[in-house]
Scaffold this motif. Sequence first.
Motif, PDB file in Angstrom:
ATOM      1  N   ASP A   1       0.815  -1.216   0.000  1.00 33.68           N
ATOM      2  CA  ASP A   1       0.000   0.000   0.000  1.00 33.68           C
ATOM      3  C   ASP A   1       0.850   1.268   0.000  1.00 33.68           C
ATOM      4  O   ASP A   1       0.340   2.357  -0.290  1.00 33.68           O
ATOM      5  CB  ASP A   1      -0.947   0.014   1.206  1.00 33.68           C
ATOM      6  CG  ASP A   1      -2.178  -0.850   0.988  1.00 33.68           C
ATOM      7  OD1 ASP A   1      -2.339  -1.391  -0.125  1.00 33.68           O
ATOM      8  OD2 ASP A   1      -2.984  -0.993   1.929  1.00 33.68           O
ATOM      9  N   SER A   2       2.141   1.141   0.303  1.00 33.61           N
ATOM     10  CA  SER A   2       3.014   2.318   0.235  1.00 33.61           C
ATOM     11  C   SER A   2       3.109   2.849  -1.188  1.00 33.61           C
ATOM     12  O   SER A   2       3.384   4.033  -1.402  1.00 33.61           O
ATOM     13  CB  SER A   2       4.413   1.992   0.767  1.00 33.61           C
ATOM     14  OG  SER A   2       5.082   1.069  -0.084  1.00 33.61           O
ATOM     15  N   ARG A   3       2.859   1.983  -2.180  1.00 33.49           N
ATOM     16  CA  ARG A   3       2.859   2.446  -3.573  1.00 33.49           C
ATOM     17  C   ARG A   3       1.669   3.372  -3.815  1.00 33.49           C
ATOM     18  O   ARG A   3       1.768   4.309  -4.618  1.00 33.49           O
ATOM     19  CB  ARG A   3       2.805   1.260  -4.542  1.00 33.49           C
ATOM     20  CG  ARG A   3       3.952   0.252  -4.438  1.00 33.49           C
ATOM     21  CD  ARG A   3       5.311   0.907  -4.531  1.00 33.49           C
ATOM     22  NE  ARG A   3       5.787   1.337  -3.229  1.00 33.49           N
ATOM     23  CZ  ARG A   3       6.676   2.319  -3.023  1.00 33.49           C
ATOM     24  NH1 ARG A   3       7.167   2.996  -4.036  1.00 33.49           N
ATOM     25  NH2 ARG A   3       7.062   2.641  -1.808  1.00 33.49           N
ATOM     26  N   LEU A   4       0.561   3.117  -3.136  1.00 34.66           N
ATOM     27  CA  LEU A   4      -0.587   4.015  -3.241  1.00 34.66           C
ATOM     28  C   LEU A   4      -0.284   5.353  -2.577  1.00 34.66           C
ATOM     29  O   LEU A   4      -0.647   6.412  -3.100  1.00 34.66           O
ATOM     30  CB  LEU A   4      -1.818   3.381  -2.591  1.00 34.66           C
ATOM     31  CG  LEU A   4      -2.466   2.219  -3.329  1.00 34.66           C
ATOM     32  CD1 LEU A   4      -3.569   1.607  -2.470  1.00 34.66           C
ATOM     33  CD2 LEU A   4      -3.029   2.678  -4.669  1.00 34.66           C
ATOM     34  N   VAL A   5       0.361   5.303  -1.415  1.00 33.23           N
ATOM     35  CA  VAL A   5       0.733   6.543  -0.735  1.00 33.23           C
ATOM     36  C   VAL A   5       1.590   7.399  -1.662  1.00 33.23           C
ATOM     37  O   VAL A   5       1.365   8.612  -1.803  1.00 33.23           O
ATOM     38  CB  VAL A   5       1.496   6.249   0.574  1.00 33.23           C
ATOM     39  CG1 VAL A   5       1.974   7.554   1.212  1.00 33.23           C
ATOM     40  CG2 VAL A   5       0.621   5.478   1.554  1.00 33.23           C
ATOM     41  N   GLU A   6       2.565   6.782  -2.299  1.00 37.54           N
ATOM     42  CA  GLU A   6       3.444   7.514  -3.218  1.00 37.54           C
ATOM     43  C   GLU A   6       2.642   8.216  -4.310  1.00 37.54           C
ATOM     44  O   GLU A   6       2.843   9.402  -4.583  1.00 37.54           O
ATOM     45  CB  GLU A   6       4.435   6.540  -3.880  1.00 37.54           C
ATOM     46  CG  GLU A   6       5.592   6.132  -3.021  1.00 37.54           C
ATOM     47  CD  GLU A   6       6.650   7.216  -2.927  1.00 37.54           C
ATOM     48  OE1 GLU A   6       7.120   7.703  -3.977  1.00 37.54           O
ATOM     49  OE2 GLU A   6       6.997   7.590  -1.796  1.00 37.54           O
TER      50      GLU A   6
ATOM     51  N   LEU B   1      -2.439   3.177   6.129  1.00 40.31           N
ATOM     52  CA  LEU B   1      -1.027   2.798   6.193  1.00 40.31           C
ATOM     53  C   LEU B   1      -0.195   3.896   6.848  1.00 40.31           C
ATOM     54  O   LEU B   1       0.662   3.610   7.696  1.00 40.31           O
ATOM     55  CB  LEU B   1      -0.484   2.503   4.798  1.00 40.31           C
ATOM     56  CG  LEU B   1       1.009   2.139   4.768  1.00 40.31           C
ATOM     57  CD1 LEU B   1       1.280   0.864   5.564  1.00 40.31           C
ATOM     58  CD2 LEU B   1       1.511   1.980   3.339  1.00 40.31           C
ATOM     59  N   GLN B   2      -0.433   5.140   6.468  1.00 39.59           N
ATOM     60  CA  GLN B   2       0.344   6.236   7.053  1.00 39.59           C
ATOM     61  C   GLN B   2       0.178   6.299   8.568  1.00 39.59           C
ATOM     62  O   GLN B   2       1.129   6.607   9.288  1.00 39.59           O
ATOM     63  CB  GLN B   2      -0.069   7.572   6.433  1.00 39.59           C
ATOM     64  CG  GLN B   2       0.488   7.821   5.037  1.00 39.59           C
ATOM     65  CD  GLN B   2       1.994   7.951   5.024  1.00 39.59           C
ATOM     66  OE1 GLN B   2       2.719   6.956   5.120  1.00 39.59           O
ATOM     67  NE2 GLN B   2       2.477   9.175   4.906  1.00 39.59           N
ATOM     68  N   THR B   3      -1.006   6.003   9.060  1.00 34.15           N
ATOM     69  CA  THR B   3      -1.228   6.074  10.505  1.00 34.15           C
ATOM     70  C   THR B   3      -0.705   4.839  11.235  1.00 34.15           C
ATOM     71  O   THR B   3      -0.660   4.835  12.471  1.00 34.15           O
ATOM     72  CB  THR B   3      -2.724   6.265  10.821  1.00 34.15           C
ATOM     73  OG1 THR B   3      -3.492   5.205  10.236  1.00 34.15           O
ATOM     74  CG2 THR B   3      -3.212   7.609  10.292  1.00 34.15           C
ATOM     75  N   ARG B   4      -0.294   3.824  10.500  1.00 35.56           N
ATOM     76  CA  ARG B   4       0.359   2.653  11.108  1.00 35.56           C
ATOM     77  C   ARG B   4       1.878   2.732  11.010  1.00 35.56           C
ATOM     78  O   ARG B   4       2.584   1.922  11.608  1.00 35.56           O
ATOM     79  CB  ARG B   4      -0.102   1.356  10.422  1.00 35.56           C
ATOM     80  CG  ARG B   4      -1.551   1.001  10.591  1.00 35.56           C
ATOM     81  CD  ARG B   4      -1.806  -0.461  10.215  1.00 35.56           C
ATOM     82  NE  ARG B   4      -1.359  -0.785   8.870  1.00 35.56           N
ATOM     83  CZ  ARG B   4      -2.129  -0.738   7.790  1.00 35.56           C
ATOM     84  NH1 ARG B   4      -3.392  -0.337   7.896  1.00 35.56           N
ATOM     85  NH2 ARG B   4      -1.655  -1.075   6.604  1.00 35.56           N
ATOM     86  N   THR B   5       2.369   3.684  10.228  1.00 27.85           N
ATOM     87  CA  THR B   5       3.798   3.786   9.943  1.00 27.85           C
ATOM     88  C   THR B   5       4.465   4.778  10.891  1.00 27.85           C
ATOM     89  O   THR B   5       3.976   5.898  11.059  1.00 27.85           O
ATOM     90  CB  THR B   5       4.014   4.247   8.486  1.00 27.85           C
ATOM     91  OG1 THR B   5       3.370   3.321   7.601  1.00 27.85           O
ATOM     92  CG2 THR B   5       5.496   4.315   8.151  1.00 27.85           C
ATOM     93  N   PRO B   6       5.576   4.401  11.517  1.00 26.38           N
ATOM     94  CA  PRO B   6       6.266   5.327  12.426  1.00 26.38           C
ATOM     95  C   PRO B   6       6.714   6.608  11.727  1.00 26.38           C
ATOM     96  O   PRO B   6       6.979   6.618  10.520  1.00 26.38           O
ATOM     97  CB  PRO B   6       7.479   4.515  12.901  1.00 26.38           C
ATOM     98  CG  PRO B   6       7.088   3.088  12.707  1.00 26.38           C
ATOM     99  CD  PRO B   6       6.223   3.074  11.476  1.00 26.38           C
TER     100      PRO B   6
ATOM    101  N   ALA C   1       2.707   8.501  10.517  1.00 25.72           N
ATOM    102  CA  ALA C   1       2.095   9.319  11.570  1.00 25.72           C
ATOM    103  C   ALA C   1       1.601   8.473  12.738  1.00 25.72           C
ATOM    104  O   ALA C   1       0.654   8.854  13.424  1.00 25.72           O
ATOM    105  CB  ALA C   1       0.943  10.125  10.982  1.00 25.72           C
ATOM    106  N   LYS C   2       2.243   7.339  12.975  1.00 25.13           N
ATOM    107  CA  LYS C   2       1.791   6.438  14.034  1.00 25.13           C
ATOM    108  C   LYS C   2       1.765   7.126  15.394  1.00 25.13           C
ATOM    109  O   LYS C   2       0.800   6.992  16.156  1.00 25.13           O
ATOM    110  CB  LYS C   2       2.700   5.209  14.085  1.00 25.13           C
ATOM    111  CG  LYS C   2       2.286   4.175  15.120  1.00 25.13           C
ATOM    112  CD  LYS C   2       3.202   2.961  15.066  1.00 25.13           C
ATOM    113  CE  LYS C   2       2.798   1.915  16.101  1.00 25.13           C
ATOM    114  NZ  LYS C   2       3.692   0.720  16.027  1.00 25.13           N
TER     115      LYS C   2
END
Length: 207
Positions: free
Chosen positions: A105-110, A139-144, A150-151
């Motif tokens: 899903d990081s590809r979607l964030v990009e 995903l962004q809210t699960r990522t440090p 923004a975890k």
Amino acid sequence: MEDVWSMVHAERAALIDDLVHLDAERWDEPSLCGEWTVHDVVAHLVDTARTTRLGFVVGLARARFDFDRQNARGVERERGASPQETLERLRRVASRTSTPPAPLDSRLVEEVVHGEDIRRPLGLTRSYPAEAVVRSLRLQTRTPTSFGGAKELVARVRLTAADADVSIGDGPDVSGTALSLLLAVSGRKVALDDLDGPGVGTLAVAL
């Protein structure tokens, strides 16, 4: 649930369509992404589309494990001599399915966040698929924070999407569209103007 790569490819194609008739001088306009221009962000998207798991690790080692240096080198490598050359490079990699060692899903964030980094300064708009935006936000809210997420932030505020069934975090409420929430937690302060609620001040300080 739609296939992630189908959504990624659709976003790349939509961005190419938006930029194909853009005047060359507008490619030098500042983006929402740090000190990068619109042209730089497009070059970065070319670079990330080409990146493989092994290539990412090798590139990071060569950059002495400095993510910013690695990204800057990628932009320098993929930025063409003209906007049209860079756009053609993006067109050639638009259907690739390579990825660095990160959640898919990081590809979607990009694609979504950098798509807005480009479109907003140019006055362009896109109606993004809800699933692409919501998956990016989750995903962004699960990522440090150390990895661009923004975890830690959502331990202090609650994000509530006005246009999707999404409520994330614990604290004073911050409400807005899922896209505006995504941009805000991705460090784009311009999105704060689109948000409401008692937690906006806390969010602004954190950014």
